[in-house]
Design an enzyme around this catalytic site. Structure first.
Site, PDB file in Angstrom:
ATOM      1  N   TYR A   1     -48.014   4.447 -25.914  1.00 58.22           N
ATOM      2  CA  TYR A   1     -46.898   5.075 -25.201  1.00 58.22           C
ATOM      3  C   TYR A   1     -45.727   5.238 -26.162  1.00 58.22           C
ATOM      4  O   TYR A   1     -45.303   4.283 -26.814  1.00 58.22           O
ATOM      5  CB  TYR A   1     -46.528   4.202 -24.004  1.00 58.22           C
ATOM      6  CG  TYR A   1     -45.438   4.735 -23.094  1.00 58.22           C
ATOM      7  CD1 TYR A   1     -45.029   6.054 -23.127  1.00 58.22           C
ATOM      8  CD2 TYR A   1     -44.817   3.899 -22.171  1.00 58.22           C
ATOM      9  CE1 TYR A   1     -44.054   6.533 -22.279  1.00 58.22           C
ATOM     10  CE2 TYR A   1     -43.839   4.353 -21.313  1.00 58.22           C
ATOM     11  CZ  TYR A   1     -43.450   5.678 -21.373  1.00 58.22           C
ATOM     12  OH  TYR A   1     -42.471   6.138 -20.527  1.00 58.22           O
ATOM     13  N   CYS A   2     -45.193   6.450 -26.245  1.00 58.47           N
ATOM     14  CA  CYS A   2     -43.999   6.742 -27.042  1.00 58.47           C
ATOM     15  C   CYS A   2     -44.227   6.331 -28.504  1.00 58.47           C
ATOM     16  O   CYS A   2     -45.197   6.754 -29.120  1.00 58.47           O
ATOM     17  CB  CYS A   2     -42.793   6.047 -26.418  1.00 58.47           C
ATOM     18  SG  CYS A   2     -41.194   6.493 -27.142  1.00 58.47           S
TER      19      CYS A   2
END
Length: 608
Positions: A339-340
């Site tokens: 994520y990210c």
């Protein structure tokens, strides 16, 4: 020669007579200059760090250069000046005509509409005099300044974006919505409530000031507790090193898919964005769908961690976690999800594994994660050599990037919603927005080590080494085109941190099956999008490596939306690439000296 080794001579050839010495001050001067230069460099860094406290870590030099570039080119562009003058005259005439129309008929249509994302002027009071003229004049002025700061030949692209961004910030600051006498909604509330709204607003302001000075979180955050009503999915910490804890979650189904899921969250945020409340936990949803889930929980670094770099996050983070997962679930490939920033890190590790012939990954999922930073959005306004050097000096002085510095940068990207509209609502209207789990998590931010963040910004944002095939792991470059496992990439429509156009650019770099999913919402709310939430939609297509390229906007227009959350679509995708269910594995692996240590959410998540 290895560091610390001393070379000794076994023999010395005798010399009959030494040559006469030649007087010179050069060697002594060089010896004195080296420590003097280092001392002066430290002085420069300390000065920049001190300045950064008053400029929100924004480089005054970078800002001055941008405005000078714009001003000089505008001053030498008489055609652009005439164009702006003509636009100013036309806008003044439009406003005068609008005023005359409003005087002759009630409810006259606006002469300029706010941008779709601008909700500041939705209250009906803005359509009544004199507020209709006030807000229309402001919007026309805003439009004129946009024309004035763009389209000037010769201005560097980065400088143009910086000037436009700064002009927008200044205009947002003086918006008529921010002042009681020019905001009809505030005036109406003040009259109806006999000023009680202003008294509540003053109380809210003093409470926020007290909390800020004492280091407490925003109002209402005390109602949310990690391990209580946040991060609630049952599990155990099965591994810990100096950088992360690895959590293994307890199964809730009689059988599970044989391939485990390893989640690598961003270290700019605490992992429980993916395990909020029971009803919106992505981790809990995965477990309920029959997967053995592991998740990295990053340590909140302090000054002692200043020298941790990207290589440490790869080795102590992803690779150590992968090693533990392989020990607990031996012989099975892993579904890895990032994520990210965690997705960017996972992409680097996956490319290195593929380069070295390591096939431990069954699939890779990237949530709002960038691999090509060419279109990285307005965050690039803070990334040039001048700004980056200034930011590095601030981090160097304390050993990390502070949470307030990151929060300030993200708030500026959406100053309307996150700064000014919030101040109007809470301090002028006296209305507190109820605290929710996502907001409580957002207030629980983390620091980033000096070295790691500097390497991340320079090598990825500034130099774009990963997309260019120049990013080195273990001394050799990696290429995303080497990855052969299937990839599921998620972008969110209104993401201001990782714009979806930037996420979509992975299609240019990958040479494997790519399933691209575009969901509505922002960087966080678009990902935390549990089934059953109203007004959820997503677009989905599986793209084979031999398909012709399609640009992002064309792809969006050609791909119809699907109603509902993207979570079920992703788990269905995982199911298609997983084996038949088997009995769940044990918690940890005592044979590999990996016994369960403590209950989730562990220790590191509580570090402030």
């Amino acid at each position: 020669m290895p560091e610390g080794t001393i070379r000794t001579a076994t023999s010395i050839t005798p010399v009959k007579a030494a040559p006469p010495a030649i007087p010179s001050c050069a060697p002594a001067a060089l010896e004195e200059a080296a420590p003097a230069a280092a001392t002066l460099s430290i002085l420069d860094r300390m000065t920049h760090a001190w300045m950064g406290r008053f400029t929100a870590s924004v480089s005054p030099a970078a800002l001055t250069l941008a405005w000078a570039d714009w001003a000089i080119h505008l001053a030498s562009s008489p055609g652009k000046q005439i164009e702006l003058w003509q636009k100013g005259v036309r806008k003044t005439a439009r406003l005068a005509q609008y005023a005359a129309t409003c005087g002759a008929q009630e409810g006259a249509p606006r002469c300029i509409d706010p941008l779709p994302q601008d909700r500041r002027f939705e209250h009906p009071g803005w359509m009544k005099p004199p507020f209709n003229l006030i807000h229309q004049a402001f919007l026309l002025q805003q439009q004129w300044w946009h024309n004035a700061t763009t389209g000037i030949r010769g201005v560097a692209e980065g400088h143009e974006k910086g000037v436009t961004f700064t002009a927008r910030q200044l205009l947002d600051m003086i918006s008529p919505t921010n002042f009681p006498l020019t905001n009809p909604e505030v005036l109406e509330a003040t009259v109806n409530q006999m000023g009680v709204n202003l008294a509540r607003g003053y109380r809210n302001w003093t409470d926020d000031l007290r909390r800020q000075l004492s280091g407490k979180g925003p109002a209402g955050v005390e109602d949310f507790r990690v391990g209580g009503n946040l991060a609630v999915t049952p599990g155990r910490v099965v591994f810990r090193n100096r950088l992360m804890e690895l959590i293994q979650y307890s199964p809730t189904t009689g059988e599970v898919r044989p391939e485990p899921v390893l989640i690598v969250p961003a270290w700019i945020m605490k992992y429980y964005i993916l395990d909020l409340s029971a009803q919106n936990s992505l981790i809990g949803y995965l477990v309920s769908r029959g997967y053995t889930v592991f998740c990295v929980s990053w340590k909140n670094p302090g000054p002692e961690d200043r020298d941790l770099g990207m290589e440490d996050y790869q080795r102590l983070g992803v690779l150590d976690a992968l090693r533990v997962v392989n020990a607990v679930v031996p012989g099975m490939p892993v579904h890895a999800m990032g994520y990210c920033l965690g997705g960017t890190l996972l992409s680097i590790v996956a490319a290195a594994l593929a380069r070295d012939g390591d096939q431990r990954l069954a699939s890779m999922t990237l949530l709002a994660a960038q691999t090509d930073f060419t279109e990285a959005g307005e965050l690039t306004l803070f990334i040039d050599e001048s700004q980056l050097s200034f930011l590095e000096d601030g981090m160097w002085s304390q050993g990390y990037l502070d949470t307030t510095q990151m929060a300030g940068a993200f708030q500026l990207l959406r100053s309307n919603d996150l700064i000014w509209s919030k101040m109007v609502r809470e301090y002028l209207l006296g209305e507190r927005e109820p605290m929710i789990d996502l907001m409580a998590w957002n207030a629980d931010s983390t620091r980033m080590p000096y070295r790691m963040h500097s390497e991340y910004l320079r090598r990825l944002f500034l130099e774009n080494e990963l997309a260019g095939g120049r990013y080195r792991v273990d001394g050799r470059p990696v290429a995303l085109g080497d990855i052969r496992c299937p990839v599921f990439a998620v972008g969110t429509e209104t993401d201001h941190v990782a714009p979806w156009h930037s996420v979509y650019r992975a299609r240019l770099l990958l040479d494997t099956e790519l399933t691209f999913c575009l969901t509505n919402g922002g960087h966080n709310a678009g990902i935390v999008s549990e089934p059953g939430r109203p007004r959820r939609r997503h677009r989905l297509e599986t793209i084979q490596p031999d398909q012709p390229y399609m640009d992002a906007d064309t792809w969006m227009a050609a791909t119809p939306p699907r109603e509902g959350s993207w979570w079920p679509s992703w788990v269905d995708w995982l199911d298609e690439r997983s084996g038949s269910p088997v009995p769940p594995p044990a918690m940890g692996c005592k044979e590999a000296a990996l016994p369960p240590l403590e209950a989730a959410p562990g220790t590191y998540v509580h570090m402030r």
